[in-house]
Scaffold this motif. Structure first.
Motif: not given
Length: 324
Positions: A211-221
């Motif tokens: 969840a953390g990795i997915g949210l970080v990527i989604a937050a910058v794209t």
């Protein structure tokens, strides 16, 4: 128009009585007022002030429901429900086989189940992480949350907890099915309970990390399509690269190196933790390396550092978009 002798000349048109241009006589009554004030019974709010805690809980609930399409259109429910069914279907088949064939154990250990179905988990995270944060950033609706008593840390924590809970539900429900089926098949209660507990610990850490990795990527794209593709690419490429290097190390008989290479991929990181910290059997045939509690502690520390780093990156990202 003729005037009387000796009267002053009249310049311009003669005023017409009762005309809007004719001034009212000094003693004439004023026109009645046309403005009316209506009493609509307005009162100030006198109820309880729910505050930040209620705002966090509401945002968490809304985000968790949205991860499975609840409260959204029927089309939004299709993919998450299909992925949930894909996660549970193998467990149901295994339970049916174990019950009707009188097996002495489950075909797959609890700790191996989520690792073997990593592709389904990756698709779920890739689809739902952008849904959780990308639309808020793209349409600039995030400041609306902060017109209420909520702060940046509340928003990040609620979104992180919601996606973690969604992934945990996706990965823990099949384990629950396996556990109930094992008890129905009259397998060892103590052994199954211990394995089920280890499996829950493993999928909890997996949920936090993914969840953390997915949210970080989604937050910058902010664009959802790019976020979905970026999440899939990161998980697939990292696992492929680690597996390839591990294969080379195995051919060169560098077995200690194989285990440490698992630190560089999310799924192998979780597998290494449960292998050397929880004492589970590795889901990867070539997974070998430094045995003992030390390796397990290293894997646990790396997982915790990765989760904390993801949270810190999310906080920094939302500081940049102007949220206090």
């Amino acid at each position: 128009m003729a005037t009387a002798p000796g009267a002053p000349p009249v310049h311009g048109p003669t005023p017409i009585p009762n005309s809007p241009d004719t001034p009212n006589p000094p003693n004439a009554p004023a026109d009645p007022p046309t403005d009316v004030i209506h009493d609509i019974g307005y009162r100030a709010y006198e109820g309880p002030r729910l505050g930040r805690g209620y705002a966090r809980l509401s945002l968490f609930s809304q985000s968790l429901r949205g991860a499975y399409g609840l409260g959204r259109s029927a089309r939004s429910k299709v993919l998450p429900m299909i992925l949930l069914g894909a996660m549970c279907a193998p467990a149901l088949i295994m339970v049916a086989v174990a019950v009707f064939t009188n097996m002495t154990g489950l075909p797959v250990e609890y700790t191996r189940y989520a690792v073997l179905l990593q592709a389904v988990i990756t698709l779920f995270v890739a689809a739902q992480a952008p849904q959780a944060v990308s639309r808020d950033l793209r349409f600039k609706t995030t400041p609306l949350y902060f017109s209420r008593p909520i702060e940046r840390v509340d928003y990040v924590a609620a979104k992180y907890a919601a996606l973690t809970a969604a992934v945990f539900l996706l990965t823990a429900l099949p384990l629950l099915i396996l556990y109930v089926g094992a008890l129905l098949a009259k397998l060892s209660f103590a052994h199954q309970t211990a394995g089920f507990a280890k499996g829950l610990v493993a999928v909890l850490l997996l949920s936090l990390l993914f969840a953390g990795i997915g949210l970080v990527i989604a937050a910058v794209t902010p664009r959802r399509g790019f976020g979905v593709a970026a999440v899939i690419v990161l998980f697939v490429i990292s696992y492929g690269a680690v597996s390839a290097v591990q294969g080379v190390a195995e051919n060169q008989e560098k077995y200690d190196l194989i285990g440490w290479l698992g630190l560089f991929s999310p799924i192998t990181l979780i597998d290494g933790f449960q292998t050397w910290f929880l004492g589970a059997t590795s889901a990867f045939p070539h997974e070998s390396g430094p045995p003992g509690l030390f390796a397990g502690l290293v894997y646990l520390l790396v997982v915790c550092a990765a989760v904390a780093g993801c949270f810190a990156l999310l906080m920094r990202r939302y500081r940049k978009v102007g949220l206090s």
